[in-house]
Every structure is written in structure tokens, then in C-alpha cells.
Write an enzyme that holds these catalytic residues in place. Structure first.
Site: not given
Lengths: 637, 256
Positions: A40, A45, A330
Site C-alpha cells: 500500500g 505506506g 461526526r
């Protein structure tokens, strides 16, 4: 299984410093003897590959895309938090730590979160040095904005493209290492199996997406930086390539999967327009700095928004949470939207939306100021909906966006499989039950730039590694497993496409395990998943062959994993009979309908262990203790 | 509002090519029940789902984020790079832009440096090689001073960001009659030339990136301005002028 998080002794603000001192080191001239695989190339990554390459390790990095720069970190908009306190508004490492633990609804590890807050400032310094063009004041200093869940301005940004610029920064650092030869890039590869030898993670099987070839890559350590699993809902704000397969493979090889039920539903997304919908588009929650969220007070009010007088509007967030108003975290904003829509007060053609209105902000600051701050988001909204957000209120609705759960890791970011590390969204570590805005970028870069370079040395120096290459038995067996699975998929020749199954799964998950959950619906969903899975393995259609670029095969492999993973998510959601963060259980609510945590019974990390095909997974608990933050009801009123 | 428009039918005339070595040809497909609220790629999804069900290979079309930022997607639609909308990626194009009975031609990026992999997917790795040659600041992790220790004029930071907004889609290259990668390369050189952090290496960067660009076989700029016209992020050709200045100065002052 006994879980040891390996949290260092000592005072919280000394732990990381002490730990770095106590970790064994790999001598600079010995680093080139170690191979490290990074899967990734998002923020975690790319930053890990860059930093490890700088240190002198041999790094092999794998991206599913043609270029590392396409990873979905690129889509993060709003910003990145850091405790710089440049605005002089009372911020500190301690406050960022405190806000993050509270924002995560007291379901994260204190020591990890403190370290994250501590590192946050270095990230900004490093990214500025890499040439990230952060927003600035006229004085030339860095600018900050406010974000949900905080009462200080600590969010750094590059317009509405912060993820893009930070990713390109990390990408550029990695490209420099590719140029020096310390990092080798493998593009258009998808990890399909993990290679374990003598109990240690020693490599991966990567499928070459162009040729279909299964490649065996061995190393001394494997880093999974493969993102989250929000696409389990089919419709999410994630890119279509985002998948759970790498993490799921790790799980089936013995790595624990922690808190899969913690999913974040982002409140400010563009509502869906029909069955053809392939993804949902998020607009940065920074919009909530200036936009006011409302619905009509009356049910089924079909008037145009401009025809609804002020006293017939319900600014429900400002009403319910006067202290934080439109800037509540959120999870709270999303659930509040669901409540008003369920009451029949939703707006727009589908009635599955609420208004985000900039009328007052435009009056106060002028359209130019709003355009400067959010212009690209208004453009994006216009392109998708054909509506002008400066003239009529935007319509928004929550959508799955980020997953707090992930592979269980200790303080060193290592899973319970020695040598297998998980970074960024792929691990479970820092956000507890809910992630605050602008904290994902912070965590991805903290893990990759600053944590793993120290902790991986500790692992490598403390262990001995037998020679291994692609002819090793472990690798051949791993590849054989994948080959069989692919053959099975081609042999079915059924009538339904992988996407149809994915949609079916997404529907079940959204209805049964979405913003609001209860035992009955969860159990019903849990009954449906094996049925869909069974049908999938009888009736899926994968045309073409294995030896070519075959998107249908790729999709089928990913959906097959989602169909298994979904069951674990549901089991975790059933098991956790409390409301915490993004996980709201209707059985565990206050009289006013607010989430009610149950610290006596659920103050732990739920780490699930694979126990073989067809067997129930085993739940391991890592108890959470809070010595530095006073546990309280999470109130934003 | 779009939801009052009725669904309609179009014909897609699309490039099919099995592999890099295959010759390839245009193939026609009818697509019915197209909703104006669909994105263009969602319309292709619908077509592909039908193909899969029939056991045929779907049309390979690259896309990922579908919100105009990852740079994966890129099609030539009716001769327009990224479709008919200005300053937009093809994933942002919606079917409300078309009408019943339209015949729509869909082709991949067509430029020598981007060989076709399959159907509409092309290999853009040549762009990576340019970035690798110098699109960075050589600072190691941990070595940075406090971010506010280096002040940057706000207008410079904004101009740098204008250039940094490049999504690496390659539209500029495919639209250029010379297949030049000048705008793409110039965007990165500009971004870093406008920031003090980029200054220590600006000479080497300009020389190395321009050399890499030439080595990859990209063409040269003859001021056609096609690149700017199709750039989804509105990156200006003035960046090419800056790159040329950087390159000239670097060569002029080079000790080599």
C-alpha cells in the site's frame, strides 16, 4: 489468547521517548541486510517506505494502482491536526491527546494516542520541509482552521486538498528513495496471500494485475498499509479499489481483527441519486465551519428552502448541542441527521437528506470569502447535483467513510503475528470508537514517518531470520491456495455479477449495521450474509481468463472476502451491547436518545481470532485503562 | 433540476483492444435506460454489468476515487480529452450532458508514450520516471526545522499550490499535438521553485526532470495551449515558461 499491548512503563509523556531508548537498534551498516515489504502506498505506506529507505533498509513497496499517488489518501480534503498552538488559543499536546481520547469515546489506548499527539508537530515540520504548500497567513506563517470535536484551531490545510498534498509529499519522498535504489516499486500488484514461515510473517503473494501472474516476494518483515473496509457497505466515500482483502488474509492467517464494528459515517456527503450509484462523494466537514445544518420543522414540507421562513426551520444541531453547534463530532452529526430524516423531515427528491446552508455566512463574509475557503467543494457539488450551493442550500446525507476498527497491533504497531505490522487505517489503534476530523492524515503519517522506523528496528534486531526465497515451501503453498480460489471462481459460470453481490451485501450492512443498530436487525443481517455468500459461490459470473487484466476477477476476489468479513463485523456489533462512538446501539441510549456508553462491561478492545472455516471466531479482550484522562460522558451540549 | 429529466438511450462507440499487442477496433453498444443523474462512468458500469452477465469481457476502463482527485480515469469522448466539460475529469461528467439518441465515441488516451494495456486502460509509467528524477525535496525524516521557522509569502504559497494541484492524469500529454509532458513536469518544478524548501536543489531538479522527460520520448512544447485547455485542475502554461527559465538558468550557471 493473552494480549500484550507492550505499552512501555512510566509517565505517559515519557513513554515514547523511553521506549525509543530501550528498543534495540540495527547498526547503520547492517540495515542493508534486511528486506522489508510495504503493501500500500497511501499516507502510511508511502511515508513508511520513504523513511525506511532513508534509514538504509531494502524496501519493496506494492501498489494496486499504476502509480502510488492514486491511493485513496489523496481524497482527504479538510486537513491535518497538530498541537502547534500557533493561533495561541490554548492548544497543547495534552489537549490534542485529551480531545482524541474523548472524541474516540474512551475506547482507544491512552499511550498510543498520547504518542500520536506528541508526534503531530513533527509531521507538520517534515511536510513543510518536503514542499507541501500549506495554506498561509499574510505574515508567511502557517494558517489553521477549526474542525469538529475541538474548540481550538489546530487543523493545517492545503485548500480542500490536504490529503492530496500530503500524499504527494510522502510520495515524493518515496520517489527519491526509488531513485536511490533503496526502495523498489511494484505497481499494479494486489496482495492476495501472506507468507508465514516458522511463525513469522516472511512475505506476500502478489497478483500482477496485468498478467495475472502470482508473484512470491519474501522479506524479513511485512507492513500492511492497506486502508479500511468501508466498502463493506458497497456505497461509501471510498474509492472502488479500496478493499479489506489484505487485512482479511492476515486475519485468516492468525492476525487478530479488532473492533470491526467501529465504522465512521461521515455527515457531509452528497446524497445518492438512484440505483446506478457507484459511490458517494464526501465534502469536507470544514464546510460545517460556515454552513448551518437544518431541516423544516414540519414533516413532508415540500416548499423550496428559500420559501421556508426562519421560524419554521429547525437548526437541530445548534438546538441540541449549543456548545459545539454545527461542529459536533461526526458520529453525533450523522445520527442527528438520521433522526430528523426518520421523523419524515428529510429534504430533496429522495427525502434522504438535510440542508447545509451558507446563506448567513455569505451575508456575513461575502461570497468571495466563502469561495476562497471552499470553492472546490462548491464546484464538486455543482458537478454532481447540477445545483449552485451559493444560491440554494446544499443537500447532504451521511455516508460510510472511514473505519476505526482494523488489525490489532501492539504499541510497536505489530500484529500478534511476529513481523507483520499494520499502519494507518488498516490498524485499529488510535481513534477508539470514533475518529475526529483531520486525524486520519495525522495517524497515517505518524505511523509511517515516525513510529515504524523506530519500532521495526527493535523487532529486526531482536530476532534471527533464516534465509528464504520464492522457492520456499511456505510461499508455494500460499500461492497454491490463491490459485485454487481463482479456479473455483472461473468454474462457477453463474448468472450474477460480483457487483450485484456487493450491492446486495451493502444493502444488508447499511440497513442492519449502519448508523443505528439493534440486536434484532443485526441478527437478521447475520442470518442473511451466509445465504448471500452461498449464492455467490454458486451463481457468480467471472468471464475472461486469469492471465490478463481482468477487473471482474479482481472484484470477485474482493467481494468474496467482504462476504466473510461482514459476518465478523456483525458479530462484533452484536457482542458490543453499548453505544460508543460510531457504534450506536438503540438498546443503550439515554432518555433523550443520546448514546450511552457502558464502561463497566465494555471498556475493552474486542480482538477477534480466526478459528478455522465454519467455526465461530474467538473474542479476545484487551482491557483499556485510563490513568490520565478522566472518563466522562461524552457531552458536546 | 435534473430529476425531472426522463431516462434515455445512447449508443456507445468504444475502442476495444485485448492486449498491448492486439490491433484493436471500435465496437458499438446500445445503452438503454440512462438516467441523467448518472455519471458517465456509471453509464459504462451499467453496460459492463450486461456484458458480464452474457459472459463477455467488460470494457476495461480505469477509475478509482470517482471524485476527480486520484487521476486514474482518462478518456477521450467525442474527441474531447476528459469529455466535453471544462476543468473536469471524466469521472465528474454526468449523463445530463447528453440526450436521447446520441452516439458517443469513447477512446483511450492516444499518445506514443502511453501504450494501451487493454481497451481504455493505458500505461502511464513514463510519468513516474519523470517524478523519480527530481520531483522532491531531499530532506530526511526528522531533519526538518519548525514549520514556522521558514516564512513563505502567501501569494507564493498560493501560486505553488496552483501548480501542486496536478493530479497526474496525463490529459495534458494526450491533448498535446506533440505528446509533450511539459505541463506535467513544469507543474512539479514550479511548485518547488516557488517555495524556499525547493531552492537548494532547483538547478539539479530542473536539469534532471527535463532530461528524464526527453528520455521518455515525450515531445516538445510549441505553444499550442491544448494542455491548459484540458487540464482538470486549471494548471497554467505559465508554469512551462517558469520551467524553461529554471532550466536555462540551471544550465547557464551549471558547473558541469
Amino acid at each position: 489468547m493473552k494480549l500484550n499491548a507492550n505499552i512501555p512503563e512510566g509517565q505517559i509523556d515519557k513513554k515514547w521517548t523511553n521506549h525509543k531508548f530501550n528498543l534495540k537498534l540495527v547498526n547503520p551498516s547492517n540495515k542493508r541486510k534486511y528486506d522489508i515489504i510495504v503493501v500500500g502506498t497511501g499516507l502510511a505506506g508511502a511515508s513508511a517506505a520513504a523513511s525506511l529507505g532513508e534509514l538504509g533498509y531494502n524496501v519493496k513497496v506494492f501498489t494496486i494502482h499504476d502509480s502510488p499517488r492514486r491511493a485513496h489518501s489523496i481524497a482527504a480534503q479538510g486537513g491535518i491536526n497538530a498541537a502547534k498552538n500557533y493561533p495561541n488559543d490554548g492548544d497543547s499536546i495534552w489537549r490534542l491527546f485529551h480531545d482524541t481520547v474523548k472524541g474516540g469515546d474512551y475506547r482507544a489506548r491512552e499511550a498510543n494516542v498520547y504518542r500520536l499527539a506528541e508526534i503531530s508537530n513533527q509531521i507538520i515540520d517534515h511536510c513543510a520541509a518536503l514542499g507541501v504548500p500549506f495554506g498561509r497567513e499574510y505574515s508567511g506563517t502557517l494558517a489553521n482552521r477549526s474542525f469538529g470535536g475541538a474548540q481550538v484551531s489546530r487543523t493545517f490545510y492545503t485548500r480542500g486538498q490536504t490529503g492530496q498534498q500530503l500524499l504527494l509529499g510522502a510520495y515524493s519522498a518515496m520517489m527519491r528513495q526509488i531513485n536511490t535504489g533503496k526502495v523498489e516499486m511494484f505497481s499494479r500488484r494486489e496482495m492476495v496471500e501472506l507468507i508465514i514461515s516458522n511463525g513469522k510473517a516472511r512475505g506476500i503473494i502478489a497478483r500482477n494485475r496485468i498478467t495475472g501472474e502470482l508473484e512470491t516476494h519474501t522479506a524479513d518483515a511485512v507492513l500492511l498499509c492497506t486502508g479500511g473496509y468501508a466498502n463493506a457497505f458497497f456505497l461509501s466515500t471510498n474509492a472502488s479499489d479500496c478493499n479489506v482483502s489484505a487485512a482479511w488474509t492476515a486475519y485468516k492467517n492468525g492476525a487478530l481483527f479488532a473492533n470491526p464494528c467501529y465504522t465512521q459515517i461521515h455527515p457531509t456527503c452528497i446524497p445518492r441519486s438512484g440505483d446506478h450509484q457507484s459511490k458517494l462523494t464526501l465534502m469536507s466537514e470544514s464546510l460545517r465551519n460556515d454552513g448551518r445544518i437544518w431541516v423544516p420543522k414540519k414533516k413532508d414540507d415540500d416548499r423550496k428552502p428559500s420559501d421556508i421562513p426562519e421560524d419554521e426551520r429547525d437548526y437541530y444541531l445548534e438546538r441540541r448541542y449549543p456548545a459545539f453547534g454545527n461542529l459536533v463530532p461526526r458520529d453525533i452529526a450523522s445520527r442527528a441527521a438520521k433522526v430528523v430524516v426518520d421523523e419524515g423531515r428529510g429534504v430533496g427528491p429522495t427525502k434522504q437528506a438535510v440542508y447545509l446552508d451558507f446563506r448567513d455566512a455569505i451575508k456575513r463574509k461575502g461570497e468571495d470569502a466563502i469561495k476562497e475557503a471552499y470553492g472546490n467543494l462548491f464546484d464538486m457539488y455543482y458537478q454532481i447535483t447540477d445545483e449552485d450551493g451559493y444560491q440554494v442550500p446544499m443537500r447532504i446525507f451521511p455516508a460510510p467513510h472511514y473505519t476505526m476498527g482494523g488489525l490489532w497491533v501492539d504499541y510497536n504497531l505489530m500484529t500478534n503475528i511476529p513481523g507483520l505490522f499494520a499502519l494507518g487505517e488498516a490498524n485499529f489503534s488510535d481513534h477508539g470508537a470514533n475518529r475526529l476530523g483531520a486525524s486520519a492524515l495525522m495517524q497515517g503519517l505518524a505511523d509511517g514517518f515516525f513510529i515504524i522506523p523506530s519500532t521495526i528496528g527493535g523487532y529486526l534486531a531482536a530476532n534471527k531470520f533464516e534465509k528464504m526465497d520464492e522457492k520456499d515451501k511456505a510461499g508455494i503453498e500460499a500461492a497454491e491456495k490463491v490459485n485454487e480460489k481463482i479456479k473455483r471462481l472461473f468454474a462457477i459460470k453463474g448468472k450474477k455479477t460480483p457487483t450485484e453481490f456487493h450491492k446486495q451485501l451493502g444493502n444488508v450492512m447499511w440497513n442492519g449495521c449502519g448508523m443505528s443498530r439493534n440486536e434484532q436487525d443485526l441478527k437478521q443481517a447475520l442470518k442473511k450474509i451466509p445465504e448471500i455468500r452461498e449464492e455467490f459461490w454458486k451463481d457468480v459470473m467471472v468471464p475472461g481468463s486469469d492471465g490478463e487484466l481482468n477487473p471482474t476477477l479482481e472484484k470477485a476476489l474482493r467481494v468474496a472476502d467482504y462476504l466473510e468479513f461482514a459476518e465478523l463485523m456483525l458479530k462484533d456489533a452484536i457482542e458490543r451491547n453499548e453505544s460508543s462512538g460510531g457504534h450506536f446501539r438503540e438498546e443503550s441510549a439515554t432518555a433523550e436518545g443520546e448514546a450511552k456508553r457502558n464502561d463497566a462491561d465494555y471498556s475493552y478492545v474486542g480482538a477477534w481470532q480466526y478459528d478455522g472455516e465454519g467455526k465461530d471466531p474467538i473474542l479476545n479482550k484487551e482491557e483499556l485503562t485510563f490513568e490520565n484522562v478522566k472518563i466522562a460522558e461524552r457531552s458536546y451540549k | 433540476m435534473s430529476d425531472i429529466m426522463k431516462n434515455f438511450s445512447v449508443t456507445i462507440n468504444v475502442w476495444r483492444q485485448n492486449s498491448a499487442s492486439d490491433k484493436g477496433s471500435m465496437v458499438s453498444y446500445p445503452v438503454n435506460d440512462v438516467s441523467p443523474a448518472m455519471s458517465f462512468l456509471e453509464m459504462l458500469d451499467v453496460l459492463n454489468e450486461d456484458l458480464i452477465k452474457k459472459g463477455d469481457s467488460p470494457i476495461v476502463v480505469e477509475s478509482d476515487c470517482r471524485e476527480g482527485i486520484c487521476g486514474c480515469c482518462g478518456l477521450v469522448i467525442d474527441g474531447n480529452t476528459h469529455g466535453p466539460d471544462k476543468n473536469s475529469t471524466v469521472c465528474q461528467l454526468h449523463m445530463r450532458r447528453f440526450k436521447d439518441g446520441d452516439v458517443i465515441t469513447v477512446e483511450p488516451w492516444r499518445v506514443k508514450s502511453f501504450p494501451v494495456i487493454k481497451d481504455l486502460a493505458v500505461d502511464r509509467s513514463a510519468m513516474e520516471n519523470i517524478m523519480q528524477a527530481g520531483g522532491y525535496v531531499s530532506v530526511n525524516t526528522g531533519a526538518a526545522p519548525d514549520a514556522n521557522a521558514v516564512l513563505i509569502n502567501r501569494a507564493d504559497a498560493e501560486e505553488s499550490m496552483d501548480a501542486a494541484a496536478c493530479i497526474g492524469c496525463g490529459a495534458c500529454i494526450t491533448a498535446c499535438p506533440n505528446g509533450a509532458a511539459m505541463l506535467f513536469t513544469a507543474a512539479k518544478i514550479s511548485q518547488l521553485a516557488l517555495l524556499p524548501q525547493g531552492h537548494p536543489e532547483r538547478k539539479e531538479r530542473a536539469i534532471n526532470m527535463v532530461e528524464a522527460m526527453d528520455k521518455e520520448g515525450f515531445g516538445n512544447c510549441t505553444n499550442e495551449y491544448e494542455c491548459e485547455a484540458v487540464c482538470p485542475k486549471e494548471i497554467k502554461v505559465s508554469n512551462i515558461a517558469r520551467m524553461n527559465r529554471e532550466f536555462l538558468i540551471a544550465n547557464f550557471l551549471s558547473n558541469k
